[in-house]
Design a protein around this motif. Structure first.
Motif, PDB file in Angstrom:
ATOM      1  N   ASP A  97       4.796  73.757  12.267  1.00 61.38           N
ATOM      2  CA  ASP A  97       3.952  72.938  13.127  1.00 61.38           C
ATOM      3  C   ASP A  97       4.677  71.634  13.419  1.00 61.38           C
ATOM      4  N   GLY A  98       4.496  71.114  14.632  1.00 61.65           N
ATOM      5  CA  GLY A  98       5.110  69.855  15.032  1.00 61.65           C
ATOM      6  C   GLY A  98       6.309  70.066  15.938  1.00 61.65           C
ATOM      7  N   GLN A  99       6.991  68.965  16.227  1.00 61.51           N
ATOM      8  CA  GLN A  99       8.185  68.986  17.055  1.00 61.51           C
ATOM      9  C   GLN A  99       9.265  68.144  16.396  1.00 61.51           C
ATOM     10  N   ALA A 100      10.503  68.552  16.605  1.00 61.52           N
ATOM     11  CA  ALA A 100      11.638  67.830  16.031  1.00 61.52           C
ATOM     12  C   ALA A 100      12.736  67.733  17.079  1.00 61.52           C
ATOM     13  N   SER A 101      13.459  66.622  17.054  1.00 64.27           N
ATOM     14  CA  SER A 101      14.557  66.439  18.002  1.00 64.27           C
ATOM     15  C   SER A 101      15.875  66.805  17.327  1.00 64.27           C
ATOM     16  N   VAL A 102      16.778  67.315  18.146  1.00 63.25           N
ATOM     17  CA  VAL A 102      18.122  67.679  17.705  1.00 63.25           C
ATOM     18  C   VAL A 102      19.075  66.712  18.387  1.00 63.25           C
ATOM     19  N   SER A 103      19.908  66.041  17.583  1.00 69.67           N
ATOM     20  CA  SER A 103      20.877  65.118  18.177  1.00 69.67           C
ATOM     21  C   SER A 103      22.241  65.313  17.531  1.00 69.67           C
ATOM     22  N   LYS A 104      23.268  64.980  18.301  1.00 70.63           N
ATOM     23  CA  LYS A 104      24.652  65.113  17.835  1.00 70.63           C
ATOM     24  C   LYS A 104      25.404  63.832  18.147  1.00 70.63           C
ATOM     25  N   GLN A 105      26.365  63.577  17.298  1.00 73.44           N
ATOM     26  CA  GLN A 105      27.259  62.439  17.482  1.00 73.44           C
ATOM     27  C   GLN A 105      28.667  63.006  17.552  1.00 73.44           C
ATOM     28  N   GLY A 106      29.391  62.704  18.630  1.00 72.99           N
ATOM     29  CA  GLY A 106      30.756  63.199  18.769  1.00 72.99           C
ATOM     30  C   GLY A 106      31.687  62.565  17.766  1.00 72.99           C
ATOM     31  N   ASN A 107      32.770  63.260  17.441  1.00 74.21           N
ATOM     32  CA  ASN A 107      33.775  62.709  16.519  1.00 74.21           C
ATOM     33  C   ASN A 107      34.302  61.394  17.060  1.00 74.21           C
ATOM     34  N   GLY A 108      34.288  60.374  16.229  1.00 71.18           N
ATOM     35  CA  GLY A 108      34.805  59.072  16.631  1.00 71.18           C
ATOM     36  C   GLY A 108      33.858  58.266  17.492  1.00 71.18           C
ATOM     37  N   HIS A 109      32.647  58.757  17.730  1.00 73.02           N
ATOM     38  CA  HIS A 109      31.668  58.042  18.544  1.00 73.02           C
ATOM     39  C   HIS A 109      30.533  57.543  17.658  1.00 73.02           C
ATOM     40  N   PHE A 110      29.906  56.461  18.068  1.00 72.93           N
ATOM     41  CA  PHE A 110      28.817  55.882  17.283  1.00 72.93           C
ATOM     42  C   PHE A 110      27.447  56.255  17.838  1.00 72.93           C
ATOM     43  N   THR A 111      27.399  56.710  19.073  1.00 70.61           N
ATOM     44  CA  THR A 111      26.131  57.005  19.721  1.00 70.61           C
ATOM     45  C   THR A 111      25.738  58.463  19.510  1.00 70.61           C
ATOM     46  N   ARG A 112      24.475  58.656  19.118  1.00 71.47           N
ATOM     47  CA  ARG A 112      23.940  60.014  19.015  1.00 71.47           C
ATOM     48  C   ARG A 112      23.287  60.380  20.337  1.00 71.47           C
TER      49      ARG A 112
END
Length: 164
Positions: free
Chosen positions: A61-76
């Protein structure tokens, strides 16, 4: 003996959760007998990119977000949303590499956490679960290839053996 209400829940899980496809209610009951039920509050991380782990989760139940951060990057970057019936973390059952994404509860979530060892207690159940994981991962690869094509990027390399 499984009571009728629990049997009905198991059948719903089999019908609506692709990683459980093809299991009998008794097999699913056996698989889930060692599973951990967890509640996660909105905003909390369920798993983080780079962490290790030998378990997968099913979002009940519920929702979840999937995020990735590239190698050498600070932003997801958010790359997807998960909802009821979706599984995640299943690659850790196939490959011991670090987690490839961060999963964060977008709403309050209820999930089932299944350890790799739970899958291997019964080889017949394991073969069904791992086949289902292979189907899920193959579909994700196809979806990614299609997205790359839509964005005008090379989707596959024949020399790398990525043709489906």
């Amino acid at each position: 003996m499984i009571n009728a209400e629990f049997q009905s829940l198991l059948v719903k899980l089999i019908e609506h959760v692709p990683v459980f496809a093809g299991l009998t209610p008794q097999e699913l009951h056996e698989l889930l007998s060692g599973a951990e039920r967890r509640r996660v509050a909105a905003g909390q991380a369920i798993m983080r990119q780079g962490d290790s782990g030998r378990f997968m989760c099913i979002l009940i139940d519920g929702q979840a977000s999937v995020s990735k951060q590239g190698n050498g990057h600070f932003t997801r970057h958010e790359v997807g949303m998960l909802s009821r019936g979706d599984c995640f973390g299943e690659m850790a059952l196939v490959d011991p590499a670090a987690r490839s994404a961060t999963i964060e509860a977008a709403t309050d979530c209820l999930l089932i956490r299944i350890q790799e060892s739970d899958c291997w207690r019964n080889p017949a159940i394991a073969s069904k679960v791992y086949r289902n994981i292979a189907v899920i991962l193959a579909q994700r690869l196809r979806d990614t290839q299609e997205l790359l094509i839509q964005r005008g990027l090379p989707a596959q390399s024949e020399s790398a053996g990525l043709a489906s």
